[in-house]
Design a protein around this motif. Sequence first.
Motif, PDB file in Angstrom:
ATOM      1  N   PHE A 221       3.587  -2.985   3.031  1.00 42.14           N
ATOM      2  CA  PHE A 221       2.484  -2.420   3.797  1.00 42.14           C
ATOM      3  C   PHE A 221       2.539  -0.905   3.741  1.00 42.14           C
ATOM      4  CE2 PHE A 221       2.520  -6.682   5.407  1.00 42.14           C
ATOM      5  CZ  PHE A 221       1.181  -6.957   5.597  1.00 42.14           C
ATOM      6  N   TYR A 222       1.480  -0.327   3.193  1.00 45.26           N
ATOM      7  CA  TYR A 222       1.265   1.121   3.172  1.00 45.26           C
ATOM      8  C   TYR A 222       2.322   1.888   2.396  1.00 45.26           C
ATOM      9  CZ  TYR A 222      -1.839  -0.718   6.625  1.00 45.26           C
ATOM     10  OH  TYR A 222      -2.772  -1.491   7.251  1.00 45.26           O
ATOM     11  N   PHE A 223       2.801   1.283   1.337  1.00 45.53           N
ATOM     12  CA  PHE A 223       3.736   1.953   0.442  1.00 45.53           C
ATOM     13  C   PHE A 223       3.352   1.570  -0.983  1.00 45.53           C
ATOM     14  CE2 PHE A 223       7.615   2.053  -2.139  1.00 45.53           C
ATOM     15  CZ  PHE A 223       8.021   3.354  -1.928  1.00 45.53           C
ATOM     16  N   LEU A 224       3.019   2.570  -1.788  1.00 42.21           N
ATOM     17  CA  LEU A 224       2.617   2.308  -3.164  1.00 42.21           C
ATOM     18  C   LEU A 224       3.549   3.038  -4.118  1.00 42.21           C
ATOM     19  CD1 LEU A 224       0.682   1.099  -5.245  1.00 42.21           C
ATOM     20  CD2 LEU A 224      -0.746   3.148  -4.982  1.00 42.21           C
ATOM     21  N   GLU A 225       4.266   2.258  -4.872  1.00 42.11           N
ATOM     22  CA  GLU A 225       5.090   2.762  -5.965  1.00 42.11           C
ATOM     23  C   GLU A 225       4.880   1.806  -7.127  1.00 42.11           C
ATOM     24  OE1 GLU A 225       6.674   4.650  -8.431  1.00 42.11           O
ATOM     25  OE2 GLU A 225       7.058   5.679  -6.537  1.00 42.11           O
TER      26      GLU A 225
ATOM     27  N   PHE B  94       0.475  -7.730   0.404  1.00 44.55           N
ATOM     28  CA  PHE B  94       0.448  -6.316   0.019  1.00 44.55           C
ATOM     29  C   PHE B  94      -0.823  -5.699   0.584  1.00 44.55           C
ATOM     30  CE2 PHE B  94       2.336  -3.739  -3.657  1.00 44.55           C
ATOM     31  CZ  PHE B  94       1.848  -2.527  -3.218  1.00 44.55           C
ATOM     32  N   GLU B  95      -0.652  -4.595   1.305  1.00 49.00           N
ATOM     33  CA  GLU B  95      -1.810  -3.870   1.831  1.00 49.00           C
ATOM     34  C   GLU B  95      -1.497  -2.386   1.813  1.00 49.00           C
ATOM     35  OE1 GLU B  95      -4.727  -4.970   5.210  1.00 49.00           O
ATOM     36  OE2 GLU B  95      -3.092  -3.869   6.187  1.00 49.00           O
ATOM     37  N   THR B  96      -2.408  -1.609   1.240  1.00 52.00           N
ATOM     38  CA  THR B  96      -2.235  -0.156   1.249  1.00 52.00           C
ATOM     39  C   THR B  96      -3.579   0.522   1.026  1.00 52.00           C
ATOM     40  OG1 THR B  96      -0.745   1.614   0.567  1.00 52.00           O
ATOM     41  CG2 THR B  96      -1.643   0.219  -1.195  1.00 52.00           C
ATOM     42  N   TYR B  97      -3.534   1.829   0.998  1.00 51.11           N
ATOM     43  CA  TYR B  97      -4.744   2.646   0.939  1.00 51.11           C
ATOM     44  C   TYR B  97      -5.312   2.746  -0.474  1.00 51.11           C
ATOM     45  CZ  TYR B  97      -3.105   4.167   5.516  1.00 51.11           C
ATOM     46  OH  TYR B  97      -2.676   4.202   6.811  1.00 51.11           O
TER      47      TYR B  97
ATOM     48  N   PHE C 272     -11.174  10.454   4.447  1.00 50.23           N
ATOM     49  CA  PHE C 272     -10.804  10.344   5.863  1.00 50.23           C
ATOM     50  C   PHE C 272      -9.447  10.978   6.101  1.00 50.23           C
ATOM     51  CE2 PHE C 272     -12.974   6.380   4.455  1.00 50.23           C
ATOM     52  CZ  PHE C 272     -14.215   6.650   5.003  1.00 50.23           C
ATOM     53  N   ASP C 273      -8.993  10.947   7.359  1.00 46.92           N
ATOM     54  CA  ASP C 273      -7.630  11.368   7.672  1.00 46.92           C
ATOM     55  C   ASP C 273      -6.658  10.387   7.051  1.00 46.92           C
ATOM     56  OD1 ASP C 273      -8.311  13.597   9.123  1.00 46.92           O
ATOM     57  OD2 ASP C 273      -8.220  12.601  11.068  1.00 46.92           O
ATOM     58  N   GLY C 274      -5.445  10.847   6.822  1.00 43.10           N
ATOM     59  CA  GLY C 274      -4.426   9.965   6.254  1.00 43.10           C
ATOM     60  C   GLY C 274      -3.990  10.461   4.898  1.00 43.10           C
ATOM     61  N   PRO C 275      -3.340   9.609   4.138  1.00 40.96           N
ATOM     62  CA  PRO C 275      -2.825  10.047   2.842  1.00 40.96           C
ATOM     63  C   PRO C 275      -3.955  10.453   1.901  1.00 40.96           C
ATOM     64  CG  PRO C 275      -2.569   7.674   3.097  1.00 40.96           C
ATOM     65  CD  PRO C 275      -3.062   8.199   4.398  1.00 40.96           C
ATOM     66  N   HIS C 276      -3.712  11.518   1.146  1.00 39.76           N
ATOM     67  CA  HIS C 276      -4.717  12.012   0.205  1.00 39.76           C
ATOM     68  C   HIS C 276      -4.200  12.146  -1.224  1.00 39.76           C
ATOM     69  CE1 HIS C 276      -6.700  13.190   3.987  1.00 39.76           C
ATOM     70  NE2 HIS C 276      -7.790  12.940   3.294  1.00 39.76           N
ATOM     71  N   ASN C 277      -2.899  12.038  -1.416  1.00 34.34           N
ATOM     72  CA  ASN C 277      -2.325  12.187  -2.746  1.00 34.34           C
ATOM     73  C   ASN C 277      -2.709  10.981  -3.600  1.00 34.34           C
ATOM     74  OD1 ASN C 277      -0.681  12.250  -5.033  1.00 34.34           O
ATOM     75  ND2 ASN C 277       1.043  13.113  -3.936  1.00 34.34           N
TER      76      ASN C 277
ATOM     77  N   PHE D 205      -0.476   7.987  -4.582  1.00 33.41           N
ATOM     78  CA  PHE D 205      -0.128   6.945  -3.622  1.00 33.41           C
ATOM     79  C   PHE D 205      -1.348   6.200  -3.098  1.00 33.41           C
ATOM     80  CE2 PHE D 205       3.104  10.340  -3.299  1.00 33.41           C
ATOM     81  CZ  PHE D 205       4.113   9.651  -3.936  1.00 33.41           C
ATOM     82  N   LEU D 206      -2.441   6.277  -3.840  1.00 30.38           N
ATOM     83  CA  LEU D 206      -3.673   5.592  -3.475  1.00 30.38           C
ATOM     84  C   LEU D 206      -4.129   4.719  -4.643  1.00 30.38           C
ATOM     85  CD1 LEU D 206      -5.537   8.631  -1.879  1.00 30.38           C
ATOM     86  CD2 LEU D 206      -4.271   6.832  -0.671  1.00 30.38           C
ATOM     87  N   LEU D 207      -4.598   3.532  -4.317  1.00 28.18           N
ATOM     88  CA  LEU D 207      -5.034   2.579  -5.338  1.00 28.18           C
ATOM     89  C   LEU D 207      -6.417   2.905  -5.876  1.00 28.18           C
ATOM     90  CD1 LEU D 207      -3.991  -0.655  -3.448  1.00 28.18           C
ATOM     91  CD2 LEU D 207      -3.002   0.114  -5.619  1.00 28.18           C
ATOM     92  N   LYS D 208      -6.565   2.743  -7.173  1.00 32.40           N
ATOM     93  CA  LYS D 208      -7.881   2.820  -7.800  1.00 32.40           C
ATOM     94  C   LYS D 208      -8.618   1.505  -7.518  1.00 32.40           C
ATOM     95  CE  LYS D 208      -5.952   5.580 -11.544  1.00 32.40           C
ATOM     96  NZ  LYS D 208      -4.512   5.322 -11.495  1.00 32.40           N
TER      97      LYS D 208
END
Length: 190
Positions: A107-111, A130-133, A140-145, A148-151
């Motif tokens: 949850f909320y970890f993408l590697e 599996f769940e993540t951004y 929005f607010d939150g992770p922007h890199n 670490f974000l899914l296409k």
Amino acid sequence: MSNERAWEEKYAIRSLADVPAPAAFLQSNAHLLGSAGTALDIAMGAGQNAVFLAQRGFSVTGVDRSRAAVAMAEEYARDRGAAIDAVAADILEWPFPENQFDLIIDFYFLERALVPRIKAGLKKGGLLFFETYTLDQQRFDGPHNPDFLLKPNELLESFLDMFILFYHERIEPDGKGGYNALASMIAKKV
């Protein structure tokens, strides 16, 4: 301040009252879990998901690189009368066992480098939650890199060699006046 130090400080100042509820996606699909087996919680944080699984009869290993998070997870488990094996380690360096787990949650970890190890770590018939951004989170607010974000559809495509029980990408309210852009998946190793 380094990212690692920031995580240590985040968990060092928390109390058990600050531990969030288990992931809603995990709770709402708990009927798929069964009641026993081995489970791995990747980047477990404060341990709320690991404890949820332990209370359902799973033998849970939770791995997090933050020693403060691991200490909090251990304290939270004791407080809830649950037993978990909390490991302070970088999941990329942890000796990820093969064919070991009936359930892996992330949850909320993408590697992305973990994808083959996750597949290998599951037993045949094992489940992956599996769940993540997604990239839409940048609005929005939150992770922007973007590292670490899914296409779009990336999570789905990464696990197409598994049986996909559920997949959903969406934007939803975060409960704090903002929004989260998420991809959620449940897959079974065949």
